[in-house]
Motif scaffolding. Structure first.
Motif, PDB file in Angstrom:
ATOM      1  N   ARG A 176       0.469   8.517  -2.887  1.00 30.45           N
ATOM      2  CA  ARG A 176      -0.404   9.305  -3.767  1.00 30.45           C
ATOM      3  C   ARG A 176      -1.519   9.974  -2.973  1.00 30.45           C
ATOM      4  O   ARG A 176      -1.847  11.140  -3.198  1.00 30.45           O
ATOM      5  CB  ARG A 176      -1.003   8.423  -4.871  1.00 30.45           C
ATOM      6  CG  ARG A 176      -0.020   7.998  -5.924  1.00 30.45           C
ATOM      7  CD  ARG A 176      -0.700   7.377  -7.131  1.00 30.45           C
ATOM      8  NE  ARG A 176      -1.543   6.236  -6.843  1.00 30.45           N
ATOM      9  CZ  ARG A 176      -1.138   4.968  -6.812  1.00 30.45           C
ATOM     10  NH1 ARG A 176       0.136   4.676  -7.025  1.00 30.45           N
ATOM     11  NH2 ARG A 176      -1.992   3.997  -6.565  1.00 30.45           N
ATOM     12  N   ALA A 177      -2.109   9.229  -2.036  1.00 29.06           N
ATOM     13  CA  ALA A 177      -3.223   9.775  -1.247  1.00 29.06           C
ATOM     14  C   ALA A 177      -2.765  10.943  -0.379  1.00 29.06           C
ATOM     15  O   ALA A 177      -3.445  11.974  -0.304  1.00 29.06           O
ATOM     16  CB  ALA A 177      -3.843   8.681  -0.381  1.00 29.06           C
ATOM     17  N   ASP A 228       0.807  -1.226   0.000  1.00 28.31           N
ATOM     18  CA  ASP A 228       0.000   0.000   0.000  1.00 28.31           C
ATOM     19  C   ASP A 228       0.839   1.275   0.000  1.00 28.31           C
ATOM     20  O   ASP A 228       0.293   2.370  -0.127  1.00 28.31           O
ATOM     21  CB  ASP A 228      -0.941   0.031   1.217  1.00 28.31           C
ATOM     22  CG  ASP A 228      -2.121  -0.899   1.056  1.00 28.31           C
ATOM     23  OD1 ASP A 228      -2.596  -1.071  -0.081  1.00 28.31           O
ATOM     24  OD2 ASP A 228      -2.570  -1.454   2.075  1.00 28.31           O
ATOM     25  N   ASN A 262      -7.735   0.947  -7.043  1.00 32.39           N
ATOM     26  CA  ASN A 262      -6.315   0.939  -6.723  1.00 32.39           C
ATOM     27  C   ASN A 262      -5.871   2.202  -5.981  1.00 32.39           C
ATOM     28  O   ASN A 262      -4.687   2.486  -5.895  1.00 32.39           O
ATOM     29  CB  ASN A 262      -5.495   0.776  -8.011  1.00 32.39           C
ATOM     30  CG  ASN A 262      -4.096   0.283  -7.728  1.00 32.39           C
ATOM     31  OD1 ASN A 262      -3.874  -0.494  -6.813  1.00 32.39           O
ATOM     32  ND2 ASN A 262      -3.142   0.743  -8.514  1.00 32.39           N
ATOM     33  N   GLU A 263      -6.824   2.967  -5.459  1.00 28.15           N
ATOM     34  CA  GLU A 263      -6.487   4.196  -4.745  1.00 28.15           C
ATOM     35  C   GLU A 263      -6.922   4.121  -3.288  1.00 28.15           C
ATOM     36  O   GLU A 263      -7.964   3.555  -2.967  1.00 28.15           O
ATOM     37  CB  GLU A 263      -7.147   5.413  -5.397  1.00 28.15           C
ATOM     38  CG  GLU A 263      -6.630   5.714  -6.790  1.00 28.15           C
ATOM     39  CD  GLU A 263      -5.129   5.984  -6.828  1.00 28.15           C
ATOM     40  OE1 GLU A 263      -4.606   6.669  -5.932  1.00 28.15           O
ATOM     41  OE2 GLU A 263      -4.476   5.501  -7.771  1.00 28.15           O
ATOM     42  N   ARG A 297      -2.061  13.973  -2.566  1.00 25.67           N
ATOM     43  CA  ARG A 297      -3.331  14.544  -3.037  1.00 25.67           C
ATOM     44  C   ARG A 297      -4.048  15.308  -1.930  1.00 25.67           C
ATOM     45  O   ARG A 297      -4.754  16.279  -2.193  1.00 25.67           O
ATOM     46  CB  ARG A 297      -4.192  13.375  -3.546  1.00 25.67           C
ATOM     47  CG  ARG A 297      -5.409  13.722  -4.287  1.00 25.67           C
ATOM     48  CD  ARG A 297      -6.103  12.489  -4.897  1.00 25.67           C
ATOM     49  NE  ARG A 297      -6.509  11.503  -3.914  1.00 25.67           N
ATOM     50  CZ  ARG A 297      -6.035  10.256  -3.832  1.00 25.67           C
ATOM     51  NH1 ARG A 297      -5.114   9.824  -4.672  1.00 25.67           N
ATOM     52  NH2 ARG A 297      -6.484   9.425  -2.903  1.00 25.67           N
ATOM     53  N   VAL A 322      -8.377   6.105  -0.189  1.00 23.44           N
ATOM     54  CA  VAL A 322      -9.171   7.321   0.026  1.00 23.44           C
ATOM     55  C   VAL A 322      -9.382   7.592   1.513  1.00 23.44           C
ATOM     56  O   VAL A 322     -10.234   8.382   1.890  1.00 23.44           O
ATOM     57  CB  VAL A 322     -10.520   7.268  -0.735  1.00 23.44           C
ATOM     58  CG1 VAL A 322     -10.284   7.250  -2.237  1.00 23.44           C
ATOM     59  CG2 VAL A 322     -11.365   6.087  -0.288  1.00 23.44           C
ATOM     60  N   ASP A 331     -10.167  11.188   2.469  1.00 24.62           N
ATOM     61  CA  ASP A 331      -9.795  11.979   1.301  1.00 24.62           C
ATOM     62  C   ASP A 331     -10.754  13.153   1.135  1.00 24.62           C
ATOM     63  O   ASP A 331     -11.952  13.034   1.373  1.00 24.62           O
ATOM     64  CB  ASP A 331      -9.884  11.056   0.078  1.00 24.62           C
ATOM     65  CG  ASP A 331      -9.304  11.641  -1.177  1.00 24.62           C
ATOM     66  OD1 ASP A 331      -9.918  12.585  -1.733  1.00 24.62           O
ATOM     67  OD2 ASP A 331      -8.253  11.156  -1.626  1.00 24.62           O
ATOM     68  N   ARG A 347       0.231   3.663  -2.931  1.00 23.68           N
ATOM     69  CA  ARG A 347      -1.128   4.197  -2.885  1.00 23.68           C
ATOM     70  C   ARG A 347      -1.258   5.244  -1.783  1.00 23.68           C
ATOM     71  O   ARG A 347      -1.897   6.284  -1.966  1.00 23.68           O
ATOM     72  CB  ARG A 347      -2.134   3.059  -2.673  1.00 23.68           C
ATOM     73  CG  ARG A 347      -2.299   2.155  -3.868  1.00 23.68           C
ATOM     74  CD  ARG A 347      -3.305   1.040  -3.598  1.00 23.68           C
ATOM     75  NE  ARG A 347      -2.728  -0.088  -2.900  1.00 23.68           N
ATOM     76  CZ  ARG A 347      -2.078  -1.090  -3.498  1.00 23.68           C
ATOM     77  NH1 ARG A 347      -1.918  -1.096  -4.802  1.00 23.68           N
ATOM     78  NH2 ARG A 347      -1.596  -2.083  -2.789  1.00 23.68           N
TER      79      ARG A 347
END
Length: 192
Positions: free
Chosen positions: A34-35, A28, A85-86, A38, A88, A111, A31
Motif C-alpha cells: 500500500r505504501a 508487513d 497499521n500503515e 501510494r 509511512v 511517505d 502495508r
C-alpha cells in the motif's frame, strides 16, 4: 550480530509525532505494498525503476522474505516507520560489514505526506544510534543524488559529512545519476 533487545536503543521507538520505528516483520508486506503504491510517483525520481511485480502484495512478500533472510545472515538491518497499521517510510542498513571495517550503508524513504515534518531526520538518528549501540559499527555511509537537497540536509543534520562525489554512481529512474557521498563516524572503539 547482536539482537534487537541487548542494546542501548530498543524498538519500537517513537521517532516523530506518533510514528514508530520498528524492525521489519514478515506481515508487513501488505502495508509496504500500500505504501509503495501510494508513493509510486513521489519515490520515482529517487529510486531505481521498479517492475510492476514490485507493486503487488506477492512482490512485496517475496521482497520482505528476502530482506529477513539477509537480516538473519547479518548483512541487512531493515526497519519500517509505522503509523498505526500503515507504513509511512523505511530505514535500512545494508552491506553490514564487521571485522576491521565495521561499516554499513544507510538508505531511507519517507511517505510524501510526511516530508518536511522531521521524520526522516529522527529515523536516521535512531538508525545511527542502533548502528553504534547495537551493531557496534564504526561508520555509516550514505549517498544522495546531487539534486536531492532535502536528503542531503537530513544527512547533514544527523552529523554526516561529505566525503566526495561519484559521477554516474547509481542507476536511478532510468539513468546513471551523480551522487554526493557521505559518511558518519560513530565511534573510535577498537573492533571487539
Amino acid at each position: 550480530m547482536p539482537s534487537y533487545d541487548d542494546t542501548v536503543i530498543t524498538f519500537p521507538l517513537a521517532v516523530a509525532h506518533d510514528v514508530l520505528m520498528r524492525p521489519l516483520e514478515e506481515g508487513d508486506f501488505s502495508r509496504l505494498c500500500r505504501a509503495y503504491l501510494r508513493n509510486r510517483d513521489h519515490l520515482r525520481p529517487w529510486d531505481l525503476r521498479r517492475s510492476e511485480d514490485f507493486f503487488t502484495e506477492q512482490g512485496q512478500a517475496d521482497r520482505v522474505r528476502g530482506q529477513l533472510k539477509e537480516r538473519e545472515a547479518g548483512r541487512l538491518v531493515p526497519w519500517v516507520l509505522a503509523l498505526g497499521n500503515e507504513v509511512v517510510g523505511a530505514v535500512t542498513l545494508s552491506n553490514v560489514s564487521l571485522g576491521s571495517f565495521r561499516n554499513a550503508n544507510l538508505g531511507y524513504w519517507i511517505d510524501a505526506e510526511w516530508v518536511g515534518r522531521g521524520l526522516a531526520t529522527e529515523a536516521v538518528r535512531a538508525a545511527c544510534q542502533a548502528a553504534d549501540g547495537q551493531l557496534d559499527l564504526h561508520r555509516i555511509e550514505a549517498c544522495a543524488m546531487i539534486t536531492n537537497l532535502a536528503s542531503q540536509r537530513v544527512l547533514a543534520k544527523c552529523g554526516f559529512g561529505v566525503i566526495g562525489t561519484a559521477p554516474k554512481y547509481l542507476h536511478i529512474d532510468g539513468e546513471w545519476r551523480d551522487h554526493v557521498l557521505f559518511q558518519k563516524i560513530l565511534n573510535g572503539r577498537t573492533p571487539g
